[in-house]
Design an enzyme around this catalytic site. Sequence first.
Site, short mmCIF file in Angstrom:
data_model
loop_
_atom_site.label_atom_id
_atom_site.label_comp_id
_atom_site.label_asym_id
_atom_site.label_seq_id
_atom_site.Cartn_x
_atom_site.Cartn_y
_atom_site.Cartn_z
N ASP A 24 0.79 -1.24 0.05
CA ASP A 24 -0.17 0.08 -0.15
C ASP A 24 0.89 1.15 0.00
OD1 ASP A 24 -1.92 -1.87 0.35
OD2 ASP A 24 -2.82 -1.15 2.16
N LYS A 129 -6.72 -4.83 -3.13
CA LYS A 129 -7.38 -5.40 -2.01
C LYS A 129 -8.50 -4.49 -1.49
CE LYS A 129 -3.60 -4.36 1.25
NZ LYS A 129 -4.30 -3.64 2.36
N CYS A 162 -2.05 -2.16 7.81
CA CYS A 162 -2.37 -3.08 6.79
C CYS A 162 -1.01 -4.06 6.73
CB CYS A 162 -2.23 -2.47 5.29
SG CYS A 162 -3.85 -1.64 5.46
N1 TIU Z 1 -2.66 0.60 4.12
C1 TIU Z 1 -3.23 0.69 5.44
O1 TIU Z 1 -2.36 0.84 6.35
N2 TIU Z 1 -4.52 1.47 5.54
C2 TIU Z 1 -4.98 2.30 6.43
O2 TIU Z 1 -5.98 2.68 6.61
N3 TIU Z 1 -4.09 2.57 7.29
C3 TIU Z 1 -4.18 3.55 8.46
O3 TIU Z 1 -3.09 3.61 9.31
N4 TIU Z 1 -5.15 4.41 8.36
#
Ligand code: TIU
Length: 230
Positions: A24, A129, A162
């Site tokens: 991500d 995802k 994530c």
């Molecule tokens: N990729 C991921 O960690 N999504 C989130 O929403 N992370 C946050 O820390 N908000």
Amino acid sequence: MIEVQAEPQPFVFDPGHVALLCIDFQRDFLETGGFGESLGNDVARLRNAIAPTQAVLSAFRERGWTVIHTREGHRPDLTDLFPAKRDRGNPSLRIGEEGPMGRLLVRGSAGHEIVPELAPQPGEVVLDKPGKGSFYATDLETILRARGITSLVVAGVTTEVCVQSTVREANDRGFESLVLSDCTGSYFPEFHASALAMFAAQGGIVGWVGTSADLLDALEQSPVRTEKAE
Ligand code: TIU
């Protein structure tokens, strides 16, 4: 076998069966105007992970090893977005709503793309995802098993959301994960430190934690292979 200094003990992996998982690294999390900032976060905290991850990506690319990029996001019609997820954060700007980089966390919008510094190259796997864990509602496990991958080197954001979900899912499926402390990042330094400590606690109950420098040192001691590992 390659042995990398790590906590709670060295991480040993077979170079024919390893993948780099970049979780991500999207503009929505790392740039201003995206989803992360809409939640009230300072995105600068995540950007320290970019340069060390570039170095690890280069090492994997040189060796022809598998690289997998994940992106968190939803279908444009939001049919895969649970209300329980949509209703989090600042109600004035939710997933699917229009921000400076397009609709937040929606596939196809500019903010959903991976930051240019870590952009996928042709031949690398890009995995979309809908959730936090990379195995949930995706074919990641199938892809890893089809390539015979048993070990994961993990970079990405955020450490306690994530990355943590993914590493726990990987552990339950029998994969061994080395999480790189400098190639991961959080909006909350204390959560970053806690998540890393949790992975390696209890004898590595979830995985291993190391640094990109120690990984690269270990790789330098093994020959570069340009063909794909069998
Ligand atoms: N990729 C991921 O960690 N999504 C989130 O929403 N992370 C946050 O820390 N908000």
